[in-house]
Design an enzyme around this catalytic site. Structure first.
Site, PDB file in Angstrom:
ATOM      1  N   TRP A 368       0.832  -1.212   0.000  1.00 31.81           N
ATOM      2  CA  TRP A 368       0.000   0.000   0.000  1.00 31.81           C
ATOM      3  C   TRP A 368       0.861   1.254   0.000  1.00 31.81           C
ATOM      4  CZ3 TRP A 368      -1.550   3.060   4.744  1.00 31.81           C
ATOM      5  CH2 TRP A 368      -0.593   2.929   5.766  1.00 31.81           C
ATOM      6  N   ASP A 369       2.148   1.085   0.280  1.00 34.34           N
ATOM      7  CA  ASP A 369       3.095   2.204   0.260  1.00 34.34           C
ATOM      8  C   ASP A 369       2.914   3.019  -1.021  1.00 34.34           C
ATOM      9  OD1 ASP A 369       3.920   0.076   1.922  1.00 34.34           O
ATOM     10  OD2 ASP A 369       6.018   0.701   1.874  1.00 34.34           O
ATOM     11  N   GLU A 497       0.375  -2.136  12.475  1.00 37.79           N
ATOM     12  CA  GLU A 497       0.505  -3.604  12.429  1.00 37.79           C
ATOM     13  C   GLU A 497       0.628  -4.228  13.814  1.00 37.79           C
ATOM     14  OE1 GLU A 497       3.653  -4.465   9.663  1.00 37.79           O
ATOM     15  OE2 GLU A 497       2.338  -4.005   7.962  1.00 37.79           O
ATOM     16  N   LYS A 609       2.647   0.892  16.244  1.00 34.96           N
ATOM     17  CA  LYS A 609       3.835   0.837  15.399  1.00 34.96           C
ATOM     18  C   LYS A 609       3.974   2.087  14.531  1.00 34.96           C
ATOM     19  CE  LYS A 609       6.022  -2.084  11.871  1.00 34.96           C
ATOM     20  NZ  LYS A 609       5.837  -3.128  10.864  1.00 34.96           N
ATOM     21  N   GLN A 610       2.846   2.530  13.971  1.00 38.44           N
ATOM     22  CA  GLN A 610       2.925   3.609  12.976  1.00 38.44           C
ATOM     23  C   GLN A 610       1.593   4.339  12.903  1.00 38.44           C
ATOM     24  OE1 GLN A 610       3.030   0.032  10.282  1.00 38.44           O
ATOM     25  NE2 GLN A 610       2.765   1.655   8.765  1.00 38.44           N
TER      26      GLN A 610
HETATM   27  C1  BGC Z   1       5.005  -1.306   7.567  1.00 41.92           C
HETATM   28  C2  BGC Z   1       3.973  -1.389   6.474  1.00 41.92           C
HETATM   29  C3  BGC Z   1       4.654  -1.218   5.138  1.00 41.92           C
HETATM   30  C4  BGC Z   1       5.792  -2.218   4.978  1.00 41.92           C
HETATM   31  C5  BGC Z   1       6.573  -2.003   3.701  1.00 41.92           C
HETATM   32  C6  BGC Z   1       6.082  -2.345   7.320  1.00 41.92           C
HETATM   33  O1  BGC Z   1       7.054  -2.255   8.298  1.00 41.92           O
HETATM   34  O2  BGC Z   1       4.436  -1.518   8.815  1.00 41.92           O
HETATM   35  O3  BGC Z   1       3.006  -0.378   6.644  1.00 41.92           O
HETATM   36  O4  BGC Z   1       3.735  -1.388   4.118  1.00 41.92           O
HETATM   37  O5  BGC Z   1       6.677  -2.085   6.054  1.00 41.92           O
HETATM   38  O6  BGC Z   1       7.140  -0.741   3.648  1.00 41.92           O
END
Ligand code: BGC
Length: 778
Positions: A368-369, A497, A609-610
């Site tokens: 999804w990035d 996540e 996490k984010q």
């Molecule tokens: C992140 C995801 C991301 C992936 C690839 C993961 O560490 O939590 O949101 O899509 O890395 O960049």
């Protein structure tokens, strides 16, 4: 802000702060691995890590050679700890392909090696304006022969199948035999993840007349890749004595033996061409690479280089951001934009991997990035590229439909990780449970259409994705009595996540609602503007009126979490009831938690996490008040570890919006030089493409406050105290606007296109072509 983040930036700069270049002044083994990423070249089609042309005699763990083609992969059966029904069966992994860069130089019988003899006058420069990597040095062999070397390479952005190396050498203090060995090496391997590290089988190899070629067949995926190399050697007026070619195992070698004269410069130009069988028939592949590499060699370095530079000039004209008063940042912004274009597939069939084409980590997967972070960067500077990225989702719609069936859902469910469109993740908690990817794609389609008015795209491609993803949501949620008969979406994971398997993730529900509404809007629009397209599409996907009603009902009744008492949007139904934890008390060595704590431990805490709710505050910013954004920020920020590099940029943007200027600046600085200064000590694995785009987002959407709300552009620029100013351009509906912000104020100038109106704060401005408007900083 977490304490372990604050101290990082600008502490250990690895390179001098130069505006357009990254320079390595001394070759050190301990920096090699990192520099292989920093000095990687790519052109969206293929990528090359910054390895040396000659054999590297340093320790194995300090190098990961890599030659990749975007979208070229092998498959391996996923081995699960415990089996369960309907799990994805195969990983896809980007393959390390034939190494066409090898050039060894022998002075008499002494082989050039950076780690033997003496190196002087060394520098290696990545030039981002012209897209080249150049190494210069003088080498003195253990027996005292000196040779001056200049080695320059680029992968053509204008002709993406072509790469070239210009290898020049001059004996400084001797006359004598110099042997040049130019190779095409087929015996290569992957270094990460795969159980079978050698998924390649050489099925053809040969040489003739300065040309070498080799064909690999990739196990399991069956993809064939051909690489041809053409060597052209010249010595001004001098004579090259003998030439030979040979095959050693899976290596095809061209040898030049030269009776060299002191002070005479010799140059080998090495042209490479790569093609694979997903783009042309297997039977034609050898002819194709041979013909194309010969053509490239005929056209020559200067011609190819000029076209490559022109491509980049055009790119920089639209993309370049100028920062005044911070050279380190200027360098970083260009480095990030340079790596983004190097990583981006522009053919509608490939995309952007999390690590671009600079390393094997994340297996070359697209996430999804792309839609959430990288697409906006292109949309406002090179909109045609954002369309290519969306076309990839259209191209893989059938696989997304299949994926939905696997999960017993209607419509289409896009994979969380993929190369070929199929789900490539073997991890369902925290990974494939992120259904929000469907809505992220729908969101990006809407952003694209509102910013470009490319309705052809919407009617021919975008609408089908919107309808199929709306169908997925309609089948994914249900009306729960105890929740007031609201439409609830249970057992999901939002962007954070660390909280998988939750009910009613706030981000997901809002975005799903949007997805459903966008599908309905597209349908209504097509009824009026493109009835024929609509009719065909309705027949093709057998869309029923009852489905439209179901979408409307689900959207209107979507459960949208809000906690009156706290004045915040709970991340999900359970978040507020999880164990509280003081995130600052977590020892620094435990970060990132994903690498150090058992998932079950992470899941039970209120630790994030984010950016999750905070990302929602950005994407759907017009649906929330400033007060709500502030309350959410104050609540979630102390709970966030930013263990993903996707996080700080988003916090920076919302911090800017709510007037937390110091935090906005600090978070921004976490992103800008992440790879250059290797904050996370993992840049050797490859660059962080989403974070690189995040830097752009944090500047343009953060400090300059740009938003596209329903096709209207808004700005509310501010200037971080530490800078003198900044300037960037934005494309919107065929226009291009230049925004300059400095201590005096803000200048908007419409540099291309007809009249454009937009907002500066609450003020509506209108500019005609060529006009500018200055506003004093309030
Ligand atoms: C992140 C995801 C991301 C992936 C690839 C993961 O560490 O939590 O949101 O899509 O890395 O960049």
């Amino acid at each position: 802000m977490r304490k372990y983040h604050l101290k990082k930036f600008y502490q250990n700069p690895l390179y001098k702060y130069e505006p357009w270049t990254i320079t390595e002044k001394e070759f050190k083994i301990e920096n090699n691995h990192h520099n292989e990423t920093i000095f990687a070249l790519g052109n969206g089609y293929m990528g090359l890590r910054g390895t040396l042309e000659e054999d590297y005699s340093g320790p194995e763990q300090t190098t990961t050679p890599g030659t990749y083609i975007n979208g070229v992969y092998t498959e391996e059966k996923i081995i699960y700890g415990e089996e369960a029904p309907d799990l994805p069966e195969f990983y896809q992994t980007m393959v390390n392909l034939a190494d066409w860069t090898g050039i060894n130089l022998y002075l008499g019988d002494e082989k050039f090696d950076m780690l033997q003899g003496k190196v002087s006058g060394y520098k290696r420069v990545l030039d981002m304006k012209e897209g080249t990597l150049t190494r210069e040095l003088t080498w003195e062999s253990p027996q005292g022969r000196k040779v001056k070397l200049t080695i320059k390479r680029f992968l053509s952005l204008a002709s993406p199948h072509i790469g070239v190396i210009k290898y020049s050498f001059t004996p400084v203090n001797f006359d004598g035999t110099i042997t040049v060995e130019s190779s095409l090496k087929g015996d290569v391997q992957n270094y990460h993840t795969l159980r079978n590290k050698k998924p390649l089988q050489v099925i053809d190899k040969a040489f003739s007349d300065g040309m070498l070629y080799l064909v690999h067949k990739i196990k399991n995926s069956g993809i064939e890749v051909a690489t041809a190399v053409k060597n052209v050697i010249s010595a001004g007026s001098g004579e090259i004595e003998t030439t030979n070619s040979l095959i050693e195992g899976d290596k095809v070698i061209k040898l030049y033996k030269i009776e060299a004269s002191q002070g005479q410069e010799y140059t080998l130009e090495k042209y490479a061409c790569l093609y694979h069988s997903l783009e042309i028939d297997k039977e034609d592949i050898v002819d194709k690479v041979i013909t194309e590499v010969s053509k490239a060699a005929e056209k020559g370095w200067d011609y190819l280089f000029e076209n490559h530079c022109q491509f980049l000039q055009n790119y920089w004209d639209d993309v370049d951001i100028k920062i005044y008063g911070d050279d380190a940042l200027q360098q970083a912004l260009r480095f990030n934009a340079f790596h983004l274009i190097q990583s981006t597939g522009r053919d509608g069939k490939t995309n952007i991997a999390a690590k671009g084409l600079t390393g094997e980590y994340y297996e070359g997967h697209y996430f999804w990035d792309t839609e959430t972070y990288i697409l906006p960067f292109y949309l406002y500077s090179k909109p045609e590229i954002s369309k290519d990225l969306l076309m990839f989702r259209y191209y893989t719609l059938d696989e997304a439909r299949e994926n939905a069936r696997r999960m017993r859902l209607d419509g289409a469910l896009y994979p969380w990780r993929t190369i070929n469109g199929k789900e490539a993740s073997g991890f369902f908690m925290g990974s494939t449970v992120q259904y929000h990817i469907d809505a992220d794609i729908a969101y990006a389609i809407n952003l694209y259409v509102t910013a470009t008015r490319d309705y052809d795209f919407l009617f021919n491609y975008g609408a089908e994705i919107l309808f199929e993803t709306a169908r997925m949501w309609a089948s994914r949620g249900s009306y729960i009595e105890l929740k007031g008969n609201r439409f609830c979406i249970n057992e999901v994971c939002g962007p954070d996540e660390y909280k998988p398997g939750v009910n009613n993730n706030c981000y997901t529900n809002y975005m799903a609602k949007l997805n459903l509404e966008l599908a309905l809007e597209a349908y209504r629009l097509m009824e009026k503007k493109a009835p024929d397209n609509l009719k065909k599409l309705v027949e093709k996907i057998n869309l029923q009126d009852s489905e439209l009603e179901a979408w409307k009902r689900a959207a209107d009744n979507m459960y949208l979490p809000y906690n009156e008492e706290l004045g915040i949007h709970p991340q999900d139904d359970s978040f507020l009831y999880k164990d509280p934890i003081d995130v600052d008390s977590i020892p620094e060595e435990d970060i990132p938690l994903v690498k150090n704590w058992h998932p079950l431990v992470i899941w039970r805490y209120q630790v994030i996490k984010q950016a999750d709710v905070i990302l929602l505050m950005l994407l759907l910013g017009d649906q929330f008040t400033t007060q709500q954004k502030k309350a959410n920020y104050d609540f979630y920020e102390p709970k966030t570890t930013h263990d993903s590099s996707l996080s700080p940029a988003i916090y920076s943007i919302i911090a800017s919006e709510i007037g937390y200027h110091d935090s906005a600046y600090n978070y921004f600085m976490q992103t800008a030089r992440l790879d250059l200064d290797d904050y996370n000590k993992n840049a050797y694995q490859g660059v962080h493409t989403a974070c690189m785009a995040g830097t752009w987002l944090a500047l343009v959407q953060g400090f300059a406050g740009m938003r596209n709300y329903n096709g209207e552009l808004h700005f509310s620029p501010c200037l971080p105290e530490k800078w003198d100013g900044y300037e960037f351009k934005v494309k919107f509906r065929g226009r291009q606007l230049k925004i300059t912000v400095n201590e005096e104020g803000v200048m908007y100038k419409l540099i291309k296109g007809e009249k454009l109106s937009f907002y500066h704060g609450d003020r509506k401005l209108e500019l005609n072509s060529g006009e500018e408007h200055n506003i004093e900083m309030g």
